[in-house]
Enzyme design. Structure first.
Site, PDB file in Angstrom:
ATOM      1  N   ASN A 139      60.352 157.679  98.587  1.00 54.51           N
ATOM      2  CA  ASN A 139      58.937 157.352  98.771  1.00 54.51           C
ATOM      3  C   ASN A 139      58.134 157.931  97.605  1.00 54.51           C
ATOM      4  OD1 ASN A 139      56.374 156.805  99.640  1.00 54.51           O
ATOM      5  ND2 ASN A 139      56.606 157.719 101.665  1.00 54.51           N
ATOM      6  N   ASN A 144      50.951 153.891 100.327  1.00 58.33           N
ATOM      7  CA  ASN A 144      51.194 152.488 100.681  1.00 58.33           C
ATOM      8  C   ASN A 144      52.202 152.335 101.826  1.00 58.33           C
ATOM      9  OD1 ASN A 144      53.745 152.916  99.575  1.00 58.33           O
ATOM     10  ND2 ASN A 144      53.400 151.686  97.747  1.00 58.33           N
ATOM     11  N   ASP A 145      52.460 153.403 102.550  1.00 58.60           N
ATOM     12  CA  ASP A 145      53.472 153.344 103.616  1.00 58.60           C
ATOM     13  C   ASP A 145      53.144 152.309 104.691  1.00 58.60           C
ATOM     14  OD1 ASP A 145      54.640 155.343 102.197  1.00 58.60           O
ATOM     15  OD2 ASP A 145      54.449 156.894 103.726  1.00 58.60           O
ATOM     16  N   GLY A 164      58.896 154.152 104.531  1.00 53.10           N
ATOM     17  CA  GLY A 164      57.969 154.394 103.437  1.00 53.10           C
ATOM     18  C   GLY A 164      58.541 154.401 102.036  1.00 53.10           C
ATOM     19  N   ASP A 166      59.723 153.049  98.464  1.00 55.20           N
ATOM     20  CA  ASP A 166      58.998 152.026  97.715  1.00 55.20           C
ATOM     21  C   ASP A 166      59.478 151.949  96.267  1.00 55.20           C
ATOM     22  OD1 ASP A 166      57.840 154.310  96.528  1.00 55.20           O
ATOM     23  OD2 ASP A 166      56.095 154.229  97.844  1.00 55.20           O
ATOM     24  N   ASP A 331      71.749 136.032  99.318  1.00 56.94           N
ATOM     25  CA  ASP A 331      72.113 136.347 100.701  1.00 56.94           C
ATOM     26  C   ASP A 331      72.667 135.111 101.406  1.00 56.94           C
ATOM     27  OD1 ASP A 331      71.884 138.228 103.046  1.00 56.94           O
ATOM     28  OD2 ASP A 331      70.579 136.609 103.763  1.00 56.94           O
ATOM     29  N   GLU A 360      76.740 136.031  98.401  1.00 59.92           N
ATOM     30  CA  GLU A 360      77.394 136.650  99.553  1.00 59.92           C
ATOM     31  C   GLU A 360      78.180 135.573 100.295  1.00 59.92           C
ATOM     32  OE1 GLU A 360      76.323 139.297 103.501  1.00 59.92           O
ATOM     33  OE2 GLU A 360      75.024 137.621 102.950  1.00 59.92           O
TER      34      GLU A 360
END
Length: 617
Positions: A139, A144-145, A164, A166, A331, A360
């Site tokens: 974090n 900005n959490d 949180g 980032d 993905d 994947e």
């Protein structure tokens, strides 16, 4: 005088009406995607999506040559195709018109590309990839959490909540990651995910042109790439073509009914990806694999719809160009419409011929995995080509998870490692295969093998085998996690990523002795690997395991490396005459793990549960 006053009043009323209409139009244009583009792109046909209340009721003019205008059953969308060929960077007008009256003019920018942007070099087998989940790594900006416009707020006490981590946290720890020997970062998705819960994994995206504000901004994501490039590192974006989150703004106002797969509405995928290549499969089984939703909160995108496919293609290229990316990890690649995803992949690789994309393909058979790699001899049987450069070696992952703890037998134990490499002939490009022991969807390798001896054997394999090694954040300090207890257990916070953590494992002086043992071993072998082309691109010669001792060589015309993995608990005396064809011309070597100089005459002793990487001389 009366006539003049009447005329002025009429003009005032008309002008007020015009202003009201114009104001309405200004509010009407809610989104333009892509928000801007670039001049001198390989593909000059650009699809611009305009979104706003009943925007399709208006006609369009532009400084850019319009080649097509598509209106759908939803009047809130207008898809404008323009040709950018021979157009230089600058602003171009797009004008909305109602009954020949110009109501709104938009300045659409074509930016100047970076020098040699089209020739950017993607990640390859000279790289070591560090996989992290940004919310759980570090974090760097506690402010900005949480975000007022997004549903889920930070709650570090909730194991499945947002914690949180980032972009600034990643930037702060780039030197740590580099010191480990990693040369590239694959971060799980960072675009906005506005789900009410479990949004931290960010695979249910709600806006694919916007970094989630709880991670940072688009500019900060761009800064991450810039900081990595300063350090000679590469950034790989996790891209999701198969689905969006149910909170995506377009899902809540579909451009077309078939923008997503509907049955009508939701139906669950059967997850049987083998139906994509099975000549004997039933159409209904194939449909429920490809069209079924991955989970109920992730509507399944329809890549067979040309508007969808163009949107996804341009979005991926936009991020590559904007953030200066070095690769994509896609993905659930094999859940997509296979013809559509092949077109998507080919379009990106045409734009960037030296780029790399890894898909994947979570299958447990080498032939089925190979099917999804570019120019595969397997898919060629069906005259199909994905154009996908790289795939993930899930069968090696399976073998790693079993071999070291299995009771040795004809087909169990280190023979499982050997047998995996036997099938390398099935792949068109074996060096461009991602190899790994774990990731964010599996149990941590330190949970399966709760000792440093097995960890060292596994890391030695990843550091010396063909392909592109991928490490998972935290395992290098011994972090554990049992998948059967839930995803949160395999996605725990890195100790020291938060200011109030009791211990900072990013700092060497604060690591425990056990953490130091894990880290120092990992850093030693992967930093050594950086400078070894024989490992990156060399050939492999392997020998059948004997008494759970597995030996293989990596070699080219200039040098050779001998890897020994002793999974036997007892010390072993190896008869070197068996490896004469690989040792020819070499009389000694250096084990880069222990630092010992070795004489390679008749035999070699190796301690129980021990690896060796011998540079031959």
């Amino acid at each position: 005088m009366l006539k003049i006053r009447y005329f002025l009043n009429f003009k005032f009323v008309f002008f007020a009406f015009y202003l009201t209409l114009l104001t309405k139009m200004n509010a009407q244009i809610q989104k333009i995607e892509p928000p801007f583009w670039w001049a001198d792109m390989q593909n000059t046909e650009l699809q611009i999506m305009l979104y706003g209340n009943k925007i399709a009721n208006f006609s369009v003019e532009s400084d850019l040559p319009i080649t097509n205008i598509t209106k759908t059953e939803n009047p809130n969308y207008l898809f404008l195709t323009v040709n950018t060929k021979n157009k230089s960077e600058g602003n171009y007008k797009i004008t909305l018109i109602n009954q020949k009256r110009k109501l709104k003019t938009i300045n659409y920018e074509l930016k100047k590309r970076r020098d040699k942007s089209a020739l950017r070099k993607g990640f390859d087998s000279s790289d070591v990839i560090y996989l992290l989940m940004p919310d759980r790594f570090a974090n760097g900006n506690p402010n900005n959490d949480s975000h007022k416009e997004l549903n889920e707020k930070a709650n570090r006490n909730l194991s499945g909540g947002r914690h949180g981590g980032d972009i600034q946290g990643i930037i702060k720890q780039l030197d740590y990651i580099k010191s480990l020997g990693a040369t590239a970062i694959w971060s799980t998705p960072m675009c906005e995910d506005n789900d009410e819960t479990y949004s931290y994994h960010t695979y249910g995206q709600s806006d694919v042109y916007k970094i989630d504000p709880r991670y940072g901004t688009n500019q900060e994501y761009k800064q991450l790439a810039e900081e990595m490039h300063k350090r000679g590192m590469k950034l790989i974006k996790d891209y999701v073509t198969n689905h969006w989150g149910w909170k995506h703004w377009m899902i809540n106002d579909l451009p077309t009914y078939d923008w997503i797969h509907q049955f009508p509405g939701y139906a669950q995928s059967n997850y049987r990806m083998s139906t994509q290549m099975d000549n004997n499969t039933s159409e209904i089984d194939k449909k429920y694999c490809v069209d079924g939703w991955f989970v109920q909160s992730m509507p399944d995108l329809n890549q067979s719809n040309p508007l969808v496919l163009k949107y996804l293609t341009q979005n991926a290229i936009w991020w590559i160009e904007y953030a200066d990316l070095d690769g994509l990890r896609v993905d659930t690649y094999s859940y997509n419409d296979k013809e559509g995803i092949a077109k998507w992949t080919k379009a990106i690789m045409n734009e960037y011929p030296n780029f790399n994309i890894v898909g994947e393909v979570w299958l447990h058979d080498q032939a089925q995995i190979s099917y999804w790699q570019k120019d595969s001899p397997i898919s060629a049987i069906q005259s199909y080509n994905t154009y996908l450069p790289s795939v993930m070696d899930f069968t090696l992952h399976d073998a790693i998870g079993e071999a070291l703890k299995a009771t040795p037998s004809w087909d169990k134990g280190m023979i499982q490692m050997y047998d995996n490499f036997v099938n390398d002939f099935l792949y068109e490009d074996i060096n461009n295969v991602l190899i790994f022991a774990e990731n964010h969807d599996t149990s941590r390798i330190n949970e399966i093998y709760q000792n440093t001896e097995d960890y060292k054997l596994i890391m030695t394999l990843l550091a010396t085998a063909r392909g592109i090694p991928q490490l998972y954040y935290g395992s290098e300090i011994g972090m554990r996690g049992d998948k059967s207890k839930g995803d949160a257990y395999i996605r725990q916070d890195f100790p020291g990523g938060w200011e109030d953590d009791k211990q900072n494992a990013f700092n060497p002086s604060e690591r425990t002795e056990l953490q130091k043992e894990y880290f120092n071993f990992t850093a030693k072998i992967f930093n050594w690997r950086k400078e070894k082309p024989v490992i990156h691109y060399g050939k492999t010669k392997q020998y059948l395991p004997n008494n759970e001792v597995y030996v293989y060589f990596r070699y080219n015309q200039q040098e050779a490396v001998m890897t020994i993995l002793n999974n036997n608990k007892e010390k072993q005396n190896i008869d070197l005459s068996r490896f004469a064809e690989s040792l020819k011309g070499y009389t000694n070597g250096k084990d880069i793990i222990s630092g010992k100089e070795l004489q390679l005459q008749k035999s070699l002793e190796i301690e129980g549960k021990t690896p060796m990487i011998i540079e031959l001389k």
